[in-house]
Design a protein around this motif. Structure first.
Motif, PDB file in Angstrom:
ATOM      1  N   ASN A   1      -2.061   7.837   9.911  1.00 37.29           N
ATOM      2  CA  ASN A   1      -2.853   6.421   9.656  1.00 37.29           C
ATOM      3  C   ASN A   1      -3.251   5.952  11.093  1.00 37.29           C
ATOM      4  N   LEU A   2      -4.092   4.981  11.146  1.00 36.84           N
ATOM      5  CA  LEU A   2      -4.415   4.604  12.557  1.00 36.84           C
ATOM      6  C   LEU A   2      -3.534   3.322  12.920  1.00 36.84           C
ATOM      7  N   ASP A   3      -2.327   3.238  12.316  1.00 38.73           N
ATOM      8  CA  ASP A   3      -1.478   2.412  12.902  1.00 38.73           C
ATOM      9  C   ASP A   3      -0.463   2.967  13.648  1.00 38.73           C
TER      10      ASP A   3
ATOM     11  N   MET B   1      -3.043   7.650  25.095  1.00 35.88           N
ATOM     12  CA  MET B   1      -2.389   7.325  24.033  1.00 35.88           C
ATOM     13  C   MET B   1      -2.558   8.247  22.502  1.00 35.88           C
TER      14      MET B   1
ATOM     15  N   LEU C   1      -2.889   6.264  17.737  1.00 36.80           N
ATOM     16  CA  LEU C   1      -3.464   5.100  18.466  1.00 36.80           C
ATOM     17  C   LEU C   1      -4.612   5.365  19.287  1.00 36.80           C
ATOM     18  N   LEU C   2      -5.739   4.690  18.797  1.00 38.10           N
ATOM     19  CA  LEU C   2      -6.927   4.665  19.521  1.00 38.10           C
ATOM     20  C   LEU C   2      -7.318   3.491  20.545  1.00 38.10           C
TER      21      LEU C   2
ATOM     22  N   ARG D   1      -7.791   7.469   4.620  1.00 37.82           N
ATOM     23  CA  ARG D   1      -7.380   7.852   5.969  1.00 37.82           C
ATOM     24  C   ARG D   1      -6.348   8.934   6.141  1.00 37.82           C
TER      25      ARG D   1
ATOM     26  N   ILE E   1       2.458  -2.442  18.278  1.00 37.45           N
ATOM     27  CA  ILE E   1       3.690  -2.717  18.215  1.00 37.45           C
ATOM     28  C   ILE E   1       4.375  -2.475  19.365  1.00 37.45           C
TER      29      ILE E   1
ATOM     30  N   ARG F   1       2.068   0.588  23.460  1.00 34.34           N
ATOM     31  CA  ARG F   1       1.255   1.833  23.931  1.00 34.34           C
ATOM     32  C   ARG F   1      -0.060   1.406  24.187  1.00 34.34           C
ATOM     33  N   ARG F   2      -0.613   0.300  23.797  1.00 32.86           N
ATOM     34  CA  ARG F   2      -1.982  -0.167  24.235  1.00 32.86           C
ATOM     35  C   ARG F   2      -1.877  -1.652  24.114  1.00 32.86           C
ATOM     36  N   ASN F   3      -3.038  -2.501  24.846  1.00 35.49           N
ATOM     37  CA  ASN F   3      -3.031  -3.455  25.252  1.00 35.49           C
ATOM     38  C   ASN F   3      -3.224  -4.635  23.950  1.00 35.49           C
ATOM     39  N   ALA F   4      -3.622  -4.111  23.011  1.00 32.27           N
ATOM     40  CA  ALA F   4      -3.853  -5.044  21.828  1.00 32.27           C
ATOM     41  C   ALA F   4      -3.398  -4.142  20.531  1.00 32.27           C
TER      42      ALA F   4
ATOM     43  N   THR G   1      -8.202   0.233  22.173  1.00 27.14           N
ATOM     44  CA  THR G   1      -9.103  -1.048  21.907  1.00 27.14           C
ATOM     45  C   THR G   1     -10.011  -1.413  23.161  1.00 27.14           C
TER      46      THR G   1
ATOM     47  N   MET H   1      -9.562  -3.784  24.909  1.00 24.95           N
ATOM     48  CA  MET H   1      -8.450  -4.147  25.788  1.00 24.95           C
ATOM     49  C   MET H   1      -8.109  -3.192  26.601  1.00 24.95           C
ATOM     50  N   ASP H   2      -8.251  -1.980  26.294  1.00 24.26           N
ATOM     51  CA  ASP H   2      -7.698  -0.775  26.937  1.00 24.26           C
ATOM     52  C   ASP H   2      -8.676   0.039  28.063  1.00 24.26           C
TER      53      ASP H   2
ATOM     54  N   ARG I   1       0.691  -1.229   0.047  1.00 22.78           N
ATOM     55  CA  ARG I   1       0.170   0.081   0.073  1.00 22.78           C
ATOM     56  C   ARG I   1       0.834   1.237   0.051  1.00 22.78           C
TER      57      ARG I   1
END
Lengths: 289, 756
Positions: B678-680, B664, B683-684, B259, A190, A184-187, B686, B688-689, A37
């Motif tokens: 982009n959303l990678d 975050m 960070l939003l 995006r 990276i 930085r987050r739980n799921a 999830t 789990m957070d 991409r």
């Protein structure tokens, strides 16, 4: 230019197909699709060879070589495998921390190794466990340790036309193991840092204590030699020395970047934490730690 | 309490039946792709589109000179820039092609040369002398002030004074649907399909761009895939661009941002730098507050002044403070422009006052809840705007928080937990309190209105038309609830039409959590008209005596005094229509008039305030700075809950969004360029957070809202960040005063504490 997607049912057929060294290999596609991409149209590969139809690359077995994991075993396969959970539970635990359910369903162990991201979740685990990769190209097979296989940030020893076929991992019977990932987050995160440690004891004495750290250097950092002293001295000072040594080595390899403001203290804490936790898991009294 | 009803739009959205703008395809449709500016400040010297136009599938390249109307008002972001570019992302040209891919590829071939100007990215520097001015002669747009009481007295009476610098960062809406629009030139008028937050703003900007009267622009809303304050000015720009293509080529046109484009162009929440000085007596009584805010508007004005006004009004929190002095300075910089984002200036100042209150509590050695309770506003108190308040429920909210969190026990349990730890984990509990002005207030006077039409069809089914957008907040279900309650009908009888600007009156923007109150009241008025018509019909049938009271329930109309006498709703409808009458009701409701003195910043800012209180328990890993949300308690006084399930939904969604803001999310800029497009990398949180979110609902009847209801959409997200950071600070034993409380900030704070 003709665009081609080549999916073969047997490894030999595929090795024939890719023997010209011109084809891009895809397993789960979780890295490749994102890379495609981001490429301009001109740089995009036109011929892609797909491993996902080769049944033999999905095997999970225990042999005299240890745990054999085919190149296209996914993280979900790893977490769901009773064999893995019985023999090397840390692998299942580390796999659970990878990405999201979707990424775990598609992403493969071989693909991740070939992609060679410094932040790959399993990379320090393979280095810690002294796993080997089996590589094949038409008419040749070679076996290398993961530490030899990974050469840098997104680079490996893989030659054009060559594939990862499987990973062979020693079982380390009786050892205690521990894995930590910081994201930085739980799921769907990276790793900012990750690491794994392993301990074998004999009558309350450390016979083997190993540690590897990921996401701090281009390839996982094996700190097992630095941990040797802990067999005779498990004091806080000894742990601090190893933690400092970890940073010293990371700085030696990667220098002190802007991210070091967080990374260095966190790394110091993480390496100490890995050792303390694995010793606790191994039944070494935390007071003596 | 009302029984819950399912959202009226849920089935279509869950089954994929709902159509979004990008789903729409017309024969001979063409596609546009943007050529955007790649420098932060400068003048265009040349635009070379020769290479792009060589392609057979490219129809034309549209630039500023092709715009029939105006590209944008002064200080507003233009549809396409004339010469001056002010941030990386300004639109320079639109490449029109027969496919989206062709348009994008060709757009990449358009070469633009610039004369670069010095750019300024730091708002504090931007307003200094001799800085390059982005608009006019200065980057200082405005200072919005509030002056209440006498600061000298405030400081003299104080026994403790603290001063703190507090800052918040830049985040974005990140709606799952990026901006998209489809336009058709119908020979004499333009028809646009898009998902706008504020359809009438978009329609106006399109009419200005095309140089058409407003009645020549018809905007039909497609299903909105999330707004959160976005899809307002951004949608106006995209709608205008697509309308331009359709007008100039005569062919149906579509543009959908990917995006990266949505993030590069989309408005953000204003980053604030705040300085607080607060004075109190030893018993905690607040005596004075001085707040200086510097707001980064980015490159264009949009609603930055209005956002600043709300911040100013709400800067003293839900507390009685006799002497308050607030200045909100709005400054331009050469970067992405700021605009409304769920909270509209509230989250920043709520963060400021609430973290400073905790710092004060530590200084006074007082419990944070006790300090808040001591100063909480009460009925009859004078707000910092000088307004005498009524319907104040902050005290009850704090009570409910204390009870639901088992406050003292929780604190005790956490202290014990921490004492038992020899590892890196520490727990903390934090709270925050909220007051928030309902609807637009005096800052948006004249536009705080809405129209709702209710049509009873001949078969007794109900069609509702509304001038406010369904952006996911549940506006449609709210109206169905009111209509069905008032007419005693099953909700299934009702359908809400999607908003078509041809068919509903200009109801202003869908903002300020005002839908329930303003459109809800308009719905009530529309239904009253229908009831009057039914009453006339039944009276003509000699069904009851004059002035008899009617009851609408169970799909029937009954006489109150003699419930035996009843007629089915459908029968009454039939009778009315057979009598040459209709059952259409048009409601138009305007918020109560407010008087505001702009110079002093005193007056009646809002016709009502809503109140809330939040509590959060966190677990912080001292080794890494990682924060885990254990539980989040959100107490909100919602007035009458029109649909309790949706109240829960709003609260949980708002808290989740607040968690992202706290821990975050961050739009990272370097020299005016967004680094994470982009959303990678943006960070939003999830699932789990977000830990366990526990809504606690208070229902204190509103004197103004329909059936006693109050607005909720923005209050739920406004005090999440201070509750979380106060909890982290509690765990660390040192105060965090900047957002986000990410790994870096928390670990640094914990190391600072260790050194101290």
């Amino acid at each position: 230019m003709k665009e081609q997607w080549i999916a073969s049912e047997t490894l030999d057929m595929l090795l024939d197909e890719i023997a010209d060294g011109q084809k891009t290999i895809v397993a789960g596609g979780t890295d490749l699709l994102i890379q495609l991409r981001e490429m301009d149209r001109e740089e995009k590969p036109t011929e892609i060879a797909d491993l996902s139809c080769i049944e033999n690359l999905k095997r999970i077995e225990v042999t005299e070589d240890g745990l054999i994991l085919g190149a296209t075993v996914t993280y979900t396969d790893l977490t769901n495998s009773d064999l893995v959970r019985e023999t090397l539970p840390m692998l299942a635990q580390a796999a659970m921390d990878v990405g999201s359910p979707q990424v775990r369903n598609k992403g493969t162990l071989g693909g991740s190794l070939a992609n060679a991201s410094p932040a790959a979740d399993m990379a320090p685990v393979w280095v810690l466990l002294q796993a080997d990769v089996v590589l094949q190209k038409k008419g040749r097979e070679r076996v290398l340790s993961v530490a030899e296989f990974l050469t840098g940030n997104m680079t490996t020893v893989l030659e054009p036309g060559e594939l990862i076929v499987e990973i062979r991992c020693p079982l380390w019977k009786g050892a205690s193991m521990h894995f930590i990932k910081v994201g930085r987050r739980n799921a769907a995160a990276i790793a900012r840092l990750n690491g794994a440690a392993l301990l074998r004891t004999d009558g309350g004495r450390i016979t083997d204590l190993r540690m590897a750290i990921g996401a701090a250097t281009p390839t996982p950092l094996d700190l097992s030699d630095a941990c040797e002293g802990l067999a005779s001295d498990r004091s806080k000072e000894a742990l601090d020395r190893i933690a400092k040594e970890t940073i010293r080595r990371v700085e030696g390899i990667s220098g002190r970047r802007a991210s070091a403001i967080w990374k260095f203290p966190a790394l110091e804490n993480l390496s100490r934490r890995l050792l303390i936790d694995v010793m606790q898991k191994g039944g070494l009294n935390s007071e003596t730690v | 309490m009302f029984k819950e009803i399912p959202r009226v739009d849920i089935q279509a959205k869950l089954t994929g039946g709902a159509k979004y703008a990008d789903d729409m395809v017309f024969p001979r449709m063409v596609y546009g792709a943007m050529v955007r500016c790649s420098i932060a400040h400068g003048d265009i010297l040349s635009i070379d589109a020769e290479e792009a136009l060589k392609r057979e599938d490219v129809l034309r390249v549209i630039t500023y000179d092709d715009i029939p109307g105006i590209a944008g008002k002064a200080k507003e972001r233009p549809v396409l820039v004339k010469e001056r570019v002010r941030f990386i992302g300004d639109g320079i040209a639109i490449v029109v092609a027969t496919s989206q891919q062709a348009a994008r590829e060709a757009a990449a071939k358009v070469a633009v040369t610039y004369k670069e100007l010095p750019a300024v990215f730091n708002p504090a520097e931007a307003i200094e002398d001799k800085q390059p001015a982005i608009h006019g002669v200065s980057n200082l747009e405005k200072v919005i002030s509030m002056r209440h009481g006498d600061m000298e007295q405030g400081w003299n009476q104080a026994e403790v004074i603290i001063e703190e610098d507090v800052s918040t960062h830049r985040v974005q809406h990140a709606a799952i649907e990026p901006e998209s629009a489809v336009a058709l030139w119908q020979g004499d008028h333009i028809e646009v399909y898009c998902p706008p937050k504020s359809p009438f703003n978009v329609r106006r900007v399109i009419s200005e761009t095309l140089g058409l009267r407003i009645n020549k622009v018809r905007l039909i809303t497609s299903t909105v895939g999330g707004s959160f304050g976005g899809k307002d000015y951004d949608m106006s720009l995209l709608g205008s661009r697509v309308a331009l293509i359709a007008r100039l080529t005569g062919r149906p046109a579509k543009m959908t941002y990917n995006r990266e484009e949505a993030i590069t162009e989309g408005t953000k929440r204003h980053p604030y730098r705040m300085h607080y000085k607060i004075g109190a007596k030893k018993d905690g009584t607040l005596t004075g507050l001085q707040v200086d805010v510097l707001s980064d508007a980015g490159a264009y004005l949009s609603k930055s002044a209005m956002v600043g006004w709300r911040s100013c009004v709400e800067s003293s929190g839900p507390y009685l403070i006799p002497n308050v002095h607030t200045d909100v300075t709005v400054a331009y910089t050469n970067q992405i422009y700021s605009d409304s984002l769920r909270g509209f200036g509230s989250p920043q100042v709520d963060y400021g006052i609430e973290v400073v209150m905790d710092k004060l509590a530590v200084r006074l050695d007082m419990d944070p809840l006790a300090l808040r309770r001591k100063n909480a506003l009460k009925d009859g108190d004078e707000h910092a705007t000088g307004q005498i308040l009524s319907g104040v429920s902050i005290g009850h909210c704090l009570d409910a928080l204390e009870e639901s969190s088992d406050y003292l026990e929780t604190r005790k349990r956490i202290t014990q937990f921490n004492q038992e730890q020899n590892g890196p984990l520490r727990r903390g509990f934090g709270i925050a309190a909220l007051h928030r002005g309902e609807a637009l207030g005096a800052g948006g006077e004249g536009i705080d209105t809405a129209g709702v039409n209710v049509h009873i069809e001949k078969d007794g089914s109900v069609l509702i038309y509304c001038g406010l957008s369904e952006v996911g907040q549940g506006c449609q279900t709210m109206m169905v609830r009111i209509v069905s309650e008032m007419l005693g009908l099953k909700p299934e009888r009702c359908r809400v039409s999607r908003l078509d600007t041809d068919y509903v009156p200009d109801s202003g923007p869908t903002v300020a959590s005002r839908g329930t109150v303003i459109a809800g009241n308009a719905t009530v008025m529309a239904v009253e008209i229908i009831k009057e018509k039914i009453r006339n019909t039944l009276a003509q049938q000699k069904w009851f005596k004059k002035n008899a009271e009617l009851i609408y329930e169970d799909e029937k109309i009954r006489l109150k005094n003699n419930p035996e006498v009843e007629v089915s709703f459908e029968e009454a409808v039939k009778l009315t229509f057979s009598n040459c009458d209709n059952l259409y009701g048009n409601g138009w409701w305007a918020a109560p008039k407010l008087v505001w003195n702009w110079e002093k910043g005193q007056g009646d800012a809002y016709f009502n305030y809503v109140y809330g209180a939040c509590g959060c328990e966190v677990e912080v890993d001292l080794d890494t700075g990682k924060t885990k949300i254990i539980r989040f308690l959100a107490v909100h006084d919602v007035g009458t809950a029109l649909n309790i399930e949706e109240v829960y939904g709003q609260i949980c969604g708002g808290v989740a969004m607040g968690i992202g803001y706290s821990l975050m999310e961050e739009v990272k800029l370097r020299d005016g360029r967004i680094q994470n497009t982009n959303l990678d990398s943006y960070l939003l949180p999830t699932a789990m957070d977000i830990g366990s979110i526990e809504p606690v609902i208070l229902q204190e009847h509103s004197a103004i809202g329909p059936l006693g209801a109050k607005g909720l959409g923005e209050p739920v997200t406004s005090i999440v960040a201070p509750a979380i950071t106060n909890a982290i600070s509690d765990a660390l034993g040192t105060q965090i005063l900047e957002l986000p409380a990410d790994l870096e900030h928390v670990l640094a704070a914990s190391m600072r504490e260790e050194q101290e």
